[in-house]
Design a protein around this motif. Structure first.
Motif, PDB file in Angstrom:
ATOM      1  N   LEU A  12       0.824  -1.210   0.000  1.00  0.00           N
ATOM      2  CA  LEU A  12       0.000   0.000   0.000  1.00  0.00           C
ATOM      3  C   LEU A  12       0.859   1.262   0.000  1.00  0.00           C
ATOM      4  O   LEU A  12       0.598   2.204  -0.748  1.00  0.00           O
ATOM      5  N   THR A  21       0.905   3.812  -3.092  1.00  0.00           N
ATOM      6  CA  THR A  21       0.267   5.091  -2.765  1.00  0.00           C
ATOM      7  C   THR A  21       1.255   6.254  -2.798  1.00  0.00           C
ATOM      8  O   THR A  21       1.015   7.282  -3.441  1.00  0.00           O
ATOM      9  N   GLU A  39       2.379   7.510  -6.195  1.00  0.00           N
ATOM     10  CA  GLU A  39       1.454   8.429  -6.865  1.00  0.00           C
ATOM     11  C   GLU A  39       1.423   9.802  -6.200  1.00  0.00           C
ATOM     12  O   GLU A  39       1.402  10.833  -6.878  1.00  0.00           O
ATOM     13  N   ARG A  69      -6.103  14.613  -3.686  1.00  0.00           N
ATOM     14  CA  ARG A  69      -5.313  13.423  -3.990  1.00  0.00           C
ATOM     15  C   ARG A  69      -3.889  13.480  -3.454  1.00  0.00           C
ATOM     16  O   ARG A  69      -3.074  12.618  -3.788  1.00  0.00           O
ATOM     17  N   ASN A 123      -3.443   8.771   2.751  1.00  0.00           N
ATOM     18  CA  ASN A 123      -4.435   7.748   3.083  1.00  0.00           C
ATOM     19  C   ASN A 123      -4.652   6.868   1.849  1.00  0.00           C
ATOM     20  O   ASN A 123      -5.140   7.343   0.822  1.00  0.00           O
ATOM     21  N   PRO A 124      -4.322   5.567   1.927  1.00  0.00           N
ATOM     22  CA  PRO A 124      -4.439   4.699   0.742  1.00  0.00           C
ATOM     23  C   PRO A 124      -5.842   4.642   0.158  1.00  0.00           C
ATOM     24  O   PRO A 124      -6.011   4.390  -1.041  1.00  0.00           O
ATOM     25  N   HIS A 129      -7.784   6.890  -0.675  1.00  0.00           N
ATOM     26  CA  HIS A 129      -7.958   7.881  -1.734  1.00  0.00           C
ATOM     27  C   HIS A 129      -7.306   7.450  -3.051  1.00  0.00           C
ATOM     28  O   HIS A 129      -7.521   8.092  -4.084  1.00  0.00           O
ATOM     29  N   HIS A 130      -6.497   6.395  -3.009  1.00  0.00           N
ATOM     30  CA  HIS A 130      -5.699   6.038  -4.181  1.00  0.00           C
ATOM     31  C   HIS A 130      -5.906   4.602  -4.656  1.00  0.00           C
ATOM     32  O   HIS A 130      -5.351   4.213  -5.688  1.00  0.00           O
ATOM     33  N   ILE A 131      -6.678   3.808  -3.921  1.00  0.00           N
ATOM     34  CA  ILE A 131      -6.819   2.390  -4.255  1.00  0.00           C
ATOM     35  C   ILE A 131      -7.513   2.205  -5.602  1.00  0.00           C
ATOM     36  O   ILE A 131      -8.565   2.772  -5.861  1.00  0.00           O
ATOM     37  N   THR A 153      -4.361  -2.270  -7.192  1.00  0.00           N
ATOM     38  CA  THR A 153      -3.941  -2.226  -5.789  1.00  0.00           C
ATOM     39  C   THR A 153      -4.392  -3.449  -5.009  1.00  0.00           C
ATOM     40  O   THR A 153      -3.789  -3.790  -3.995  1.00  0.00           O
ATOM     41  N   ALA A 156      -1.709   2.253  -8.283  1.00  0.00           N
ATOM     42  CA  ALA A 156      -2.833   2.972  -7.685  1.00  0.00           C
ATOM     43  C   ALA A 156      -3.508   3.814  -8.763  1.00  0.00           C
ATOM     44  O   ALA A 156      -3.035   3.880  -9.896  1.00  0.00           O
TER      45      ALA A 156
END
Length: 216
Positions: A18, A22, A25, A45, A49-50, A52-54, A59, A78
């Motif tokens: 993660l 994450t 990105e 973005r 906090n993962p 927001h990017h999963i 992922t 991600a």
């Protein structure tokens, strides 16, 4: 990690994977903001906090399948952080800098995991140091793989965007048109074992250096 159960492998792998995906990105967004484009910041973005990017495929599904199949390596991605290159102060040059930020973030994280392994060895508490050391070894491997694959000069990989930023305009434009075919080229490299031949040596060298830093 062959002696671990699947549940234990997932428990050890989840944080390194993660963070690797994450922060890779988020680093793009941070550098883009520094260079004039606040698109990622405005869309929320730039959070670490993962959630927001999963990306469900890159992922969760792909890394999960690689773990289940005991592929020997982990790879994933991600949701790309949005960057408006036209808002950058020097779009062509800054595009290369934004792209380079992701792989450099992975190198930084690999070094951090190596230092955490060294800390785990110093602590020498089985219930804390053993899981931390295993997590650190996987963190090193995942970040090295992500960094090296992304540095391959094929658009839309980061290395491809760096190449577009560095090439003279008359070469950059036709080279950038490879982007729709980049993923197919990468798959071809994987299935023909060319990717292993290309990345094998730098992967072994970096892995050895980082394990040495870790004290292993």
């Amino acid at each position: 990690m062959e002696q671990l159960t699947l549940v234990q492998i997932i428990a050890v792998a989840i944080l390194p994977v993660l963070f690797a995906i994450t922060l890779h990105e988020v680093a793009h967004g941070w550098v883009a903001q520094w260079l004039g484009d606040d698109t990622a910041a405005r869309l929320g973005r730039l959070s670490v906090n993962p959630i927001h990017h999963i990306d469900p495929l890159g992922t969760v599904l792909i890394p999960g399948l690689l773990l289940l199949l005991k592929a020997g390596f982990l790879f994933g991605w991600a949701k790309p952080v949005p960057v408006d290159f036209n808002r950058l102060r020097h779009p062509k040059r800054d595009m290369a800098l934004v792209a380079l930020a992701g792989p450099l973030a992975n190198l930084f994280m690999a070094i951090v995991w190596a230092l955490l392994i060294r800390l785990a060895i110093l602590i020498d508490l089985p219930y804390a140091s053993v899981p931390l050391a295993l997590m650190g070894q996987l963190g090193i491997s995942v970040n090295i793989v992500l960094m090296l694959i992304n540095l391959i000069p094929i658009p839309p990989l980061d290395g491809g965007r760096v190449a577009v930023g560095l090439l003279p305009y008359q070469l950059a434009v036709p080279f950038s048109r490879l982007e729709p075919y980049g993923f197919l080229i990468l798959l071809a490299l994987m299935f023909t074992n060319s990717l292993s031949l290309l990345l094998g040596l730098p992967m072994r060298v970096l892995h050895g250096l980082l394990l040495g830093l870790a004290g292993l």
